[in-house]
Design a protein around this motif. Structure first.
Motif, PDB file in Angstrom:
ATOM      1  N   VAL A  87       0.848  -1.182   0.000  1.00  0.00           N
ATOM      2  CA  VAL A  87       0.000   0.000   0.000  1.00  0.00           C
ATOM      3  C   VAL A  87       0.887   1.237   0.000  1.00  0.00           C
ATOM      4  CG1 VAL A  87      -0.238  -0.042   2.525  1.00  0.00           C
ATOM      5  CG2 VAL A  87      -1.872   1.252   1.150  1.00  0.00           C
ATOM      6  N   VAL A  88       0.514   2.221  -0.799  1.00  0.00           N
ATOM      7  CA  VAL A  88       1.206   3.507  -0.826  1.00  0.00           C
ATOM      8  C   VAL A  88       0.179   4.594  -0.540  1.00  0.00           C
ATOM      9  CG1 VAL A  88       2.678   5.053  -2.163  1.00  0.00           C
ATOM     10  CG2 VAL A  88       2.650   2.619  -2.683  1.00  0.00           C
ATOM     11  N   ILE A  89       0.461   5.431   0.453  1.00  0.00           N
ATOM     12  CA  ILE A  89      -0.471   6.509   0.794  1.00  0.00           C
ATOM     13  C   ILE A  89       0.267   7.840   0.620  1.00  0.00           C
ATOM     14  CG2 ILE A  89      -1.986   7.470   2.574  1.00  0.00           C
ATOM     15  CD1 ILE A  89      -1.757   4.687   3.969  1.00  0.00           C
ATOM     16  N   ARG A  90      -0.364   8.764  -0.098  1.00  0.00           N
ATOM     17  CA  ARG A  90       0.252  10.080  -0.292  1.00  0.00           C
ATOM     18  C   ARG A  90      -0.695  11.185   0.149  1.00  0.00           C
ATOM     19  NH1 ARG A  90       2.981  11.598  -6.024  1.00  0.00           N
ATOM     20  NH2 ARG A  90       4.609  10.005  -6.083  1.00  0.00           N
ATOM     21  N   TYR A  91      -0.134  12.160   0.841  1.00  0.00           N
ATOM     22  CA  TYR A  91      -0.893  13.347   1.219  1.00  0.00           C
ATOM     23  C   TYR A  91      -0.238  14.578   0.600  1.00  0.00           C
ATOM     24  CZ  TYR A  91      -2.751  10.423   5.030  1.00  0.00           C
ATOM     25  OH  TYR A  91      -3.343   9.432   5.749  1.00  0.00           O
ATOM     26  N   HIS A  92      -1.023  15.528   0.156  1.00  0.00           N
ATOM     27  CA  HIS A  92      -0.472  16.816  -0.233  1.00  0.00           C
ATOM     28  C   HIS A  92       0.023  17.523   1.021  1.00  0.00           C
ATOM     29  CE1 HIS A  92      -1.792  16.849  -4.405  1.00  0.00           C
ATOM     30  NE2 HIS A  92      -2.872  16.226  -3.985  1.00  0.00           N
ATOM     31  N   THR A  93       1.251  18.032   1.002  1.00  0.00           N
ATOM     32  CA  THR A  93       1.743  18.778   2.164  1.00  0.00           C
ATOM     33  C   THR A  93       2.289  20.134   1.725  1.00  0.00           C
ATOM     34  OG1 THR A  93       3.866  17.613   2.052  1.00  0.00           O
ATOM     35  CG2 THR A  93       2.220  16.744   3.579  1.00  0.00           C
ATOM     36  N   VAL A  94       3.584  20.351   1.963  1.00  0.00           N
ATOM     37  CA  VAL A  94       4.139  21.691   1.695  1.00  0.00           C
ATOM     38  C   VAL A  94       5.411  21.571   0.861  1.00  0.00           C
ATOM     39  CG1 VAL A  94       3.234  22.736   3.800  1.00  0.00           C
ATOM     40  CG2 VAL A  94       5.456  21.572   3.855  1.00  0.00           C
ATOM     41  N   PRO A  95       5.743  22.638   0.125  1.00  0.00           N
ATOM     42  CA  PRO A  95       6.961  22.585  -0.688  1.00  0.00           C
ATOM     43  C   PRO A  95       8.234  22.737   0.145  1.00  0.00           C
ATOM     44  CG  PRO A  95       5.848  24.691  -0.990  1.00  0.00           C
ATOM     45  CD  PRO A  95       4.972  23.874  -0.097  1.00  0.00           C
ATOM     46  N   GLU A  96       9.350  22.579  -0.511  1.00  0.00           N
ATOM     47  CA  GLU A  96      10.675  22.709   0.098  1.00  0.00           C
ATOM     48  C   GLU A  96      10.782  24.075   0.767  1.00  0.00           C
ATOM     49  OE1 GLU A  96      14.834  23.572   0.642  1.00  0.00           O
ATOM     50  OE2 GLU A  96      13.478  24.744  -0.633  1.00  0.00           O
ATOM     51  N   GLY A  97      11.315  24.101   1.985  1.00  0.00           N
ATOM     52  CA  GLY A  97      11.566  25.368   2.647  1.00  0.00           C
ATOM     53  C   GLY A  97      10.416  25.878   3.503  1.00  0.00           C
ATOM     54  N   HIS A  98       9.209  25.367   3.288  1.00  0.00           N
ATOM     55  CA  HIS A  98       8.070  25.763   4.127  1.00  0.00           C
ATOM     56  C   HIS A  98       8.397  25.402   5.571  1.00  0.00           C
ATOM     57  CE1 HIS A  98       4.058  25.704   5.880  1.00  0.00           C
ATOM     58  NE2 HIS A  98       3.617  26.370   4.834  1.00  0.00           N
ATOM     59  N   LYS A  99       7.958  26.225   6.524  1.00  0.00           N
ATOM     60  CA  LYS A  99       8.357  25.968   7.910  1.00  0.00           C
ATOM     61  C   LYS A  99       7.851  24.610   8.406  1.00  0.00           C
ATOM     62  CE  LYS A  99       4.559  28.772   9.805  1.00  0.00           C
ATOM     63  NZ  LYS A  99       3.655  27.660  10.025  1.00  0.00           N
ATOM     64  N   ASP A 100       6.739  24.129   7.848  1.00  0.00           N
ATOM     65  CA  ASP A 100       6.221  22.831   8.279  1.00  0.00           C
ATOM     66  C   ASP A 100       7.007  21.653   7.692  1.00  0.00           C
ATOM     67  OD1 ASP A 100       4.351  24.133   9.739  1.00  0.00           O
ATOM     68  OD2 ASP A 100       2.656  23.709   8.391  1.00  0.00           O
ATOM     69  N   LEU A 150       7.581  17.905   9.280  1.00  0.00           N
ATOM     70  CA  LEU A 150       7.191  16.701   8.544  1.00  0.00           C
ATOM     71  C   LEU A 150       8.381  15.767   8.340  1.00  0.00           C
ATOM     72  CD1 LEU A 150       4.782  18.508   6.074  1.00  0.00           C
ATOM     73  CD2 LEU A 150       4.105  16.617   7.589  1.00  0.00           C
ATOM     74  N   ASP A 151       9.566  16.366   8.150  1.00  0.00           N
ATOM     75  CA  ASP A 151      10.796  15.559   8.049  1.00  0.00           C
ATOM     76  C   ASP A 151      11.004  14.742   9.317  1.00  0.00           C
ATOM     77  OD1 ASP A 151      11.809  16.072   5.589  1.00  0.00           O
ATOM     78  OD2 ASP A 151      13.190  17.655   6.228  1.00  0.00           O
ATOM     79  N   LEU A 152      10.897  15.413  10.449  1.00  0.00           N
ATOM     80  CA  LEU A 152      11.125  14.725  11.720  1.00  0.00           C
ATOM     81  C   LEU A 152      10.014  13.718  11.998  1.00  0.00           C
ATOM     82  CD1 LEU A 152      12.662  17.020  14.445  1.00  0.00           C
ATOM     83  CD2 LEU A 152      13.737  15.628  12.711  1.00  0.00           C
ATOM     84  N   LEU A 153       8.808  14.068  11.574  1.00  0.00           N
ATOM     85  CA  LEU A 153       7.696  13.137  11.740  1.00  0.00           C
ATOM     86  C   LEU A 153       7.989  11.836  10.993  1.00  0.00           C
ATOM     87  CD1 LEU A 153       3.964  14.101  11.590  1.00  0.00           C
ATOM     88  CD2 LEU A 153       4.761  12.037  10.497  1.00  0.00           C
ATOM     89  N   ALA A 154       8.514  11.966   9.786  1.00  0.00           N
ATOM     90  CA  ALA A 154       8.886  10.770   9.013  1.00  0.00           C
ATOM     91  C   ALA A 154       9.970   9.984   9.746  1.00  0.00           C
ATOM     92  CB  ALA A 154       9.366  11.180   7.624  1.00  0.00           C
ATOM     93  N   ASP A 155      10.946  10.700  10.312  1.00  0.00           N
ATOM     94  CA  ASP A 155      12.013  10.017  11.050  1.00  0.00           C
ATOM     95  C   ASP A 155      11.453   9.234  12.240  1.00  0.00           C
ATOM     96  OD1 ASP A 155      13.850  11.079   9.317  1.00  0.00           O
ATOM     97  OD2 ASP A 155      14.413  12.744  10.630  1.00  0.00           O
ATOM     98  N   LEU A 156      10.427   9.778  12.888  1.00  0.00           N
ATOM     99  CA  LEU A 156       9.820   9.076  14.027  1.00  0.00           C
ATOM    100  C   LEU A 156       9.197   7.756  13.586  1.00  0.00           C
ATOM    101  CD1 LEU A 156       7.983  12.065  15.751  1.00  0.00           C
ATOM    102  CD2 LEU A 156       9.892  10.767  16.723  1.00  0.00           C
ATOM    103  N   GLN A 178       9.495  19.465  -2.890  1.00  0.00           N
ATOM    104  CA  GLN A 178       9.730  19.919  -4.253  1.00  0.00           C
ATOM    105  C   GLN A 178       9.554  21.430  -4.239  1.00  0.00           C
ATOM    106  OE1 GLN A 178       8.484  16.369  -7.093  1.00  0.00           O
ATOM    107  NE2 GLN A 178       6.723  17.040  -5.950  1.00  0.00           N
ATOM    108  N   LYS A 179       9.963  22.058  -5.340  1.00  0.00           N
ATOM    109  CA  LYS A 179      10.030  23.519  -5.320  1.00  0.00           C
ATOM    110  C   LYS A 179       8.663  24.179  -5.127  1.00  0.00           C
ATOM    111  CE  LYS A 179      12.330  27.277  -7.718  1.00  0.00           C
ATOM    112  NZ  LYS A 179      13.424  27.535  -8.656  1.00  0.00           N
ATOM    113  N   TYR A 180       7.658  23.682  -5.848  1.00  0.00           N
ATOM    114  CA  TYR A 180       6.362  24.371  -5.822  1.00  0.00           C
ATOM    115  C   TYR A 180       5.307  23.661  -4.981  1.00  0.00           C
ATOM    116  CZ  TYR A 180       8.431  27.099  -9.548  1.00  0.00           C
ATOM    117  OH  TYR A 180       9.261  27.907 -10.269  1.00  0.00           O
ATOM    118  N   GLU A 181       5.416  22.348  -4.871  1.00  0.00           N
ATOM    119  CA  GLU A 181       4.434  21.575  -4.109  1.00  0.00           C
ATOM    120  C   GLU A 181       5.173  20.407  -3.470  1.00  0.00           C
ATOM    121  OE1 GLU A 181       1.201  22.580  -4.478  1.00  0.00           O
ATOM    122  OE2 GLU A 181       1.187  23.600  -6.426  1.00  0.00           O
TER     123      GLU A 181
END
Lengths: 577, 521
Positions: A333-346, A350-356, A385-388
């Motif tokens: 199963v692959v699940i994808r959510y729209h989130t934020v582009p590169e550099g967004h404060k969130d 989200l990076d650390l959330l993935a690490d958890l 990614q740059k824009y999304e």
């Protein structure tokens, strides 16, 4: 060697917060906008050298998808100086080839019209070509041969190879195109010569032949792998309006149609010096590099207009999307959510959330793999990614479990992140790993060079020094907040892969007329009855015969197949006595 | 038309130039090109830029390879450690070579070696459960691993230098007292069996499996596959026995690089190894293949793919062969040297028939390596690309290579030589591997001279001696119906013409769990 050298990376005091390390980059910006980053680090006498164009598939449009990648290939074909014995003659030939290609395109379009009307089924079939079409093809082949005779074969590669260049390659992504190599320390000027020459005077030789190579690349990476085609489809389904929807390699029909004019327009804007950054890491004197950069890259004229940012934004997703695929792969199963582009404060949260979630002590491993034993592997990632941007979670079902069970278990983990604050020790663990990772990725000159360039394609190299601090500042509350904000049901796209049995292509006896799902059931059953004893087979056959009449009409075919499989197995078992 | 477009393009470039000197330089450059071509003797230099890179002058580059002895240390128990300091980053990188391998697993226990390797890391230790061990390693941000490959085992630690004592403690606890926790073993087996079922999914995997079987035969350890039965039969006791037999200091060579003081690291290693007995049983020799490959055309059918994977080749040679240098240069020119080599140039850039095309001449350490040329091409053009590769193999056996080709190959080998020692980790790793495989001392000191001494005559001689067209096996994996049909525009190329009797030997896909091959149709 390295151990006898000065410590080049300053601020390296142990005891101070580890993430305080800064990469000391020296930056030169030329009048034409070209940027050069320099990190002298003495090791072996070699320099990792590269440059990046801030352009990738996201900057394309329907009709020319794949042009960025095709371009990457074309940049190795030589220039007015490199790769030809006679540039004037070569340019004449190129003009003629473009004309013939346009005529061929006309013929192909006529065939495509016929195909749309159902008059022709395979436009590649030589039999459907007109006489004129064949003439033009023959002429193209003659022109190709003449161009080949004029060409100094692979001279670009040969010069670098002879000079001890190593690891020369290039790469195209959604947001950038990057070109890189290692050169011996005394050949630094050669790099400046070769790279500025191909930016100043490129000649797109073998323009029509090279797309065959790109098609082969596509066949290798996408068509001939069990999941490549589905991954492409999943990505195209995930993005609604954003140009991230099409693959970097491009749609095959666009690849066929791209013209040299389109390539020249693209080059003039996107490969102008104001859209480029270069980077050197290794054994060199910055003063000399600055002088060479001014002399060589300084001669590139600034682009007539600045490249425009991507205009089309992704539409907000309002309903969940699902893809169900049968492939020669593990149930996944692959699940994808729209989130934020590169550099967004969130993005840092989200990076650390993935690490958890990741790793041997991550939540997915502990819960889905060790405790619930529903999956055999699982991982998560925030993709900047740059824009999304998007967040992706993948899980492979343990045999005996379905992708849906894994999907539900993944949602439970997400729910936990939305409801409970992560504990201080767990958060510190992933921060420690990030801090160590910030050093590990500086170990190789080549890798540092590529990282700095890729950052240039986004917001600038400086983020290599600012990012770690922002990541260390993430709090448990941040994690909970982003989990709640982005991981909603209507914001997700789910891909489910069921295992399609491998077969050698010999007709699968008896499965004709079944749909994919039914075939799947039949194959599973066939595998199961392979292990059954004679009494079990008999009992099952009895049951099926009793229930056959009650089965719905559209399932009668499946029932018939099952009966046949059982009968065959019974005969086999009885015969074996 | 396109000519005018190109010039228009140049014109635009010039008009865009904010600095008028740009346009002047550009035209001068263009003019310089033409002049440079006409009068090659006098380099044309405009604004300090020569017309052609051949006119660039380079300062000489002196590089002396590091000496093995400087970094070699013999610990008090006789174990060898290569220690290379590098204080650029606060990291320590330890990598251990262990004399062990897949060939040591008993018959019927195929898969034991790799499983022992992974479970040394995954299964906790005598005093720490797997969960506690993993937690400690992850909190420390230490990367710890263990593995056993075909002919070599290993373990590694990478951690921040401030944590080195704690890191070494975990590392040696794992190495010496692995716990082989039962639930982790069960999980690993489940993962292995799931992977095993997927053995026939991807064409690269099928290709390499069948190619190895063709070259080394079915009886050699390197081609003996694990099966569901062999994995099922492996017990915790098997792992413990395998570990005990081979994971002891008598089989260790250390390579440590990074932020430490050599004397201190030496002392630390000695402390951790103290009291660990050196095993008595000698490690058996690595068996050589007994089978001789049978030339011919072999094919595996796979639906749902539109590209064929093709490998052509035969047995190669040994690393210590004095012809190794000439063979390496020969292969570089034939297909090993990237875009400049003949196979890549013709199959990829001339004809656009493949993205990847090239060759490798294998020089084995324990038994002869394999020569193989390979590419992937769309089904209809596989036959044409095979013909090109065959032509190139024949050409390099019949004509001397050109001076330019040889010079490029030799010069490249010499210029990239320092890259073997490009970091502290590489220096330590290269020397440890040399010691493990008993490479003669002084190898690196004479390497460049021996490469430089290779002549075109020698390349021809070794090509004739070691490339044997009549011994070639050709393996094709892909959609065979489409591959056999070939390209209607080029009927002169046909798979059927490749074997003398027109016979193609079909290799069926085996049952992935038993590895029993059905009878070929």
């Amino acid at each position: 060697m390295r151990q006898t050298l000065l410590i080049l990376l300053a601020l390296l005091t142990i005891g101070e917060a580890l993430w305080a390390q800064k990469v000391p980059v020296q930056e030169l910006i030329l009048d034409n906008g070209f940027r050069l980053l320099m990190v002298p680090r003495r090791g072996d006498p070699n320099v990792a050298a590269g440059w990046i164009a801030r352009v990738g598939s996201v900057n394309e449009r329907p009709g020319i998808t794949g042009i960025s990648h095709l371009f990457e290939h074309m940049m190795f074909k030589g220039t007015h100086v490199i790769g030809t014995q006679n540039i004037a003659e070569n340019l004449k030939l190129i003009a003629r080839m473009d004309k013939v290609r346009a005529e061929l395109r006309h013929e192909e379009q006529a065939l495509m019209t016929k195909q749309r009307l159902g008059e022709v089924s395979d436009i590649k079939d030589p039999k459907v070509r007109s006489a004129r079409h064949n003439e033009r093809l023959a002429e193209m082949e003659r022109l190709n041969k003449r161009e080949k005779d004029l060409t100094v074969k692979d001279e670009f590669d040969r010069i670098y190879t002879h000079a001890g260049g190593s690891g020369m390659n290039a790469g195209t992504a959604e947001d950038f195109t990057v070109y890189f190599i290692n050169v011996p320390a005394n050949k630094l000027e050669l790099w400046f010569w070769m790279e500025s020459d191909r930016l100043l005077n490129p000649v797109f030789r073998e323009f029509y032949a090279e797309r065959d190579v790109v098609h082969e690349e596509r066949r290798m990476r996408t068509d001939s792998t069990p999941t490549g085609k589905f991954e492409e489809m999943f990505n195209a389904m995930f993005w609604e309006s954003s140009p991230y929807a099409w693959p970097v390699v491009g749609w095959p029909s666009d690849l066929e149609g791209i013209t040299r004019d389109e390539a020249l327009d693209y080059f003039a804007v996107n490969y102008a010096p104001n859209n480029l950054s270069a980077c050197l890491v290794g054994d060199f004197e910055p003063a000399r590099a600055v002088e060479l950069a001014r002399r060589y890259f300084g001669r590139l004229p600034r682009g007539a207009r600045e490249p425009e940012p991507v205009r089309t934004q992704e539409m907000k997703q309002l309903a969940q999307k699902r893809m169900i695929a049968y492939a020669e792969t593990k149930p996944t199963v692959v699940i994808r959510y729209h989130t934020v582009p590169e550099g967004h404060k969130d993005a840092y949260s989200l990076d650390l959330l993935a690490d958890l979630l990741n790793g041997q002590t991550g939540r997915l491993y502990k819960s889905l793999i060790l405790q619930q034993e529903v999956a055999n592997s699982a991982s998560a990632q925030q993709v900047d990614q740059k824009y999304e941007g998007y967040f992706s979670i993948t899980g492979v079902a343990k045999p005996g479990h379905t992708p849906e069970e894994v999907e539900q278990a993944l949602y439970k983990e997400i729910e936990k992140l939305q409801k409970e604050l992560v504990g201080p020790r767990e958060l510190q663990k992933v921060k420690n790993q990030n801090a160590a990772g910030d050093f590990r990725r500086l170990q190789s000159n080549f890798s540092l060079m590529v990282q700095l360039l890729v950052r240039e394609a986004y917001r600038g190299w400086q983020t290599i020094n600012t990012g770690p601090t922002l990541r260390q500042a993430v709090t448990a509350e941040d994690i909970k907040r982003v989990a709640t904000q982005y991981f909603s049901a209507e914001n997700r796209t789910v891909g489910l892969y069921y295992t399609k049995q491998t077969n050698a292509g010999e007709e699968e006896p008896g499965l004709a007329g079944l749909d994919d799902t039914e075939k799947q059931h039949a194959r599973q059953l066939r595998a199961a009855i392979g292990h059954m004893k004679i009494d079990q087979v008999k009992a099952m056959l009895g049951q099926i015969e009793q229930q056959a009449a009650a089965a719905p009409v559209d399932k009668q075919k499946l029932v018939g197949v099952i009966k046949k499989l059982l009968t065959e197995r019974l005969r086999q078992l009885e015969g074996g006595k | 038309m396109a000519k005018s477009r190109v010039f228009l393009f140049l014109l635009v470039l010039i008009l865009m130039g904010s600095d008028p000197r740009n346009s002047a330089a550009l035209w001068a450059q263009m003019k310089g090109v033409a002049d440079g071509k006409a009068k090659a003797a006098t380099p044309v230099i405009q604004n300090g830029i020569p017309a052609h890179p051949k006119d660039l002058a380079y300062a000489p580059l002196h590089f002396v390879p590091p000496k093995r002895e400087i970094y070699r240390h013999v610990l008090s128990n006789g174990v060898v450690a290569y220690l290379v300091e590098d204080h650029d980053l606060p990291l320590v990188n330890l990598s251990l070579i262990v004399r062990a391998g897949r060939y040591l697993a008993p018959v019927g226990k195929e898969g034991l070696a790799a499983l022992t390797g992974s479970q040394i890391r995954a299964g906790g230790t005598a005093t720490k459960t797997a969960e506690v061990f993993d937690e400690a390693a992850d909190f420390l941000a230490a990367q710890i691993s263990a593995s056993v490959g075909d002919t070599q085992g290993g373990a590694a630690l990478n951690c921040l230098s401030k944590d080195i004592d704690e890191g070494l403690k975990l590392f040696f606890d794992m190495l010496k007292n692995p716990g082989f926790q039962a639930d982790r073993l069960a999980l690993a087996k489940s993962q292995i069996l799931q992977e095993m079922e997927r053995r026939n999914d991807e064409t690269p995997g099928i290709e390499s499996r069948e190619w190895n079987r063709l070259m080394q035969g079915e009886q050699h350890f390197s081609t003996k596959p694990s099966t569901k039965a062999s994995i099922d039969s492996i017990t915790r006791a098997d792992l413990q026995a395998f570990h005990k037999a081979y994971f002891h200091p008598g089989n260790f060579i250390f390579a440590v690089s990074g932020d430490f003081k050599t004397t201190e690291m030496k002392r630390k290693l000695e402390t951790f190894l103290q009291g660990w007995e050196i095993g008595k049983t000698p490690v058996p020799e690595i068996p050589k293949p007994t089978a001789t490959p049978v030339p011919g055309v072999y094919a595996v059918h796979k639906v749902d793919v539109n590209q064929g994977r093709v490998t052509l080749g035969h047995i190669g040679s040994m690393r210590d062969n004095p012809d190794a240098y000439a063979l390496t240069m020969m292969n570089d020119i034939l297909g090993g040297g990237g875009f400049t080599s003949r196979i890549t140039s013709r199959v990829r850039s001339d004809e656009g028939l493949a993205y990847d095309a090239g060759s490798a001449f294998g020089l084995g350490v324990y038994y002869p390596g394999v020569f193989r040329a390979s590419f992937q091409s769309k089904s209809p053009t596989c036959a044409q690309a095979i013909d090109i590769v065959l032509q190139e193999i024949n050409r390099i056996r019949t004509e001397k290579v050109s001076p330019a080709e040889l010079e490029t190959a030799i010069n490249n080998a010499i210029e990239i030589f320092p890259r073997y020692f490009s970091s502290a980790a590489k220096i330590a790793g290269t020397f440890a591997a040399d010691e493990f495989t008993a490479r003669p001392a002084g190898y690196w000191d004479t390497y460049r001279d021996k490469i430089k001494a290779v002549t075109a005559e020698e390349v021809l001689r070794v090509a004739q001696k070691y490339l044997q067209p009549d011994k070639l096996a050709i393996l094709i994996v892909g959609h065979l119906d489409d591959i056999m049909k070939g390209n209607p525009d080029k009927p002169q190329h046909a798979i059927a013409r490749l074997s003398k009797d027109g016979r193609i030997q079909r290799i069926p896909l085996p049952d992935p769990l038993t590895m029993v091959y059905p009878k070929a149709p």
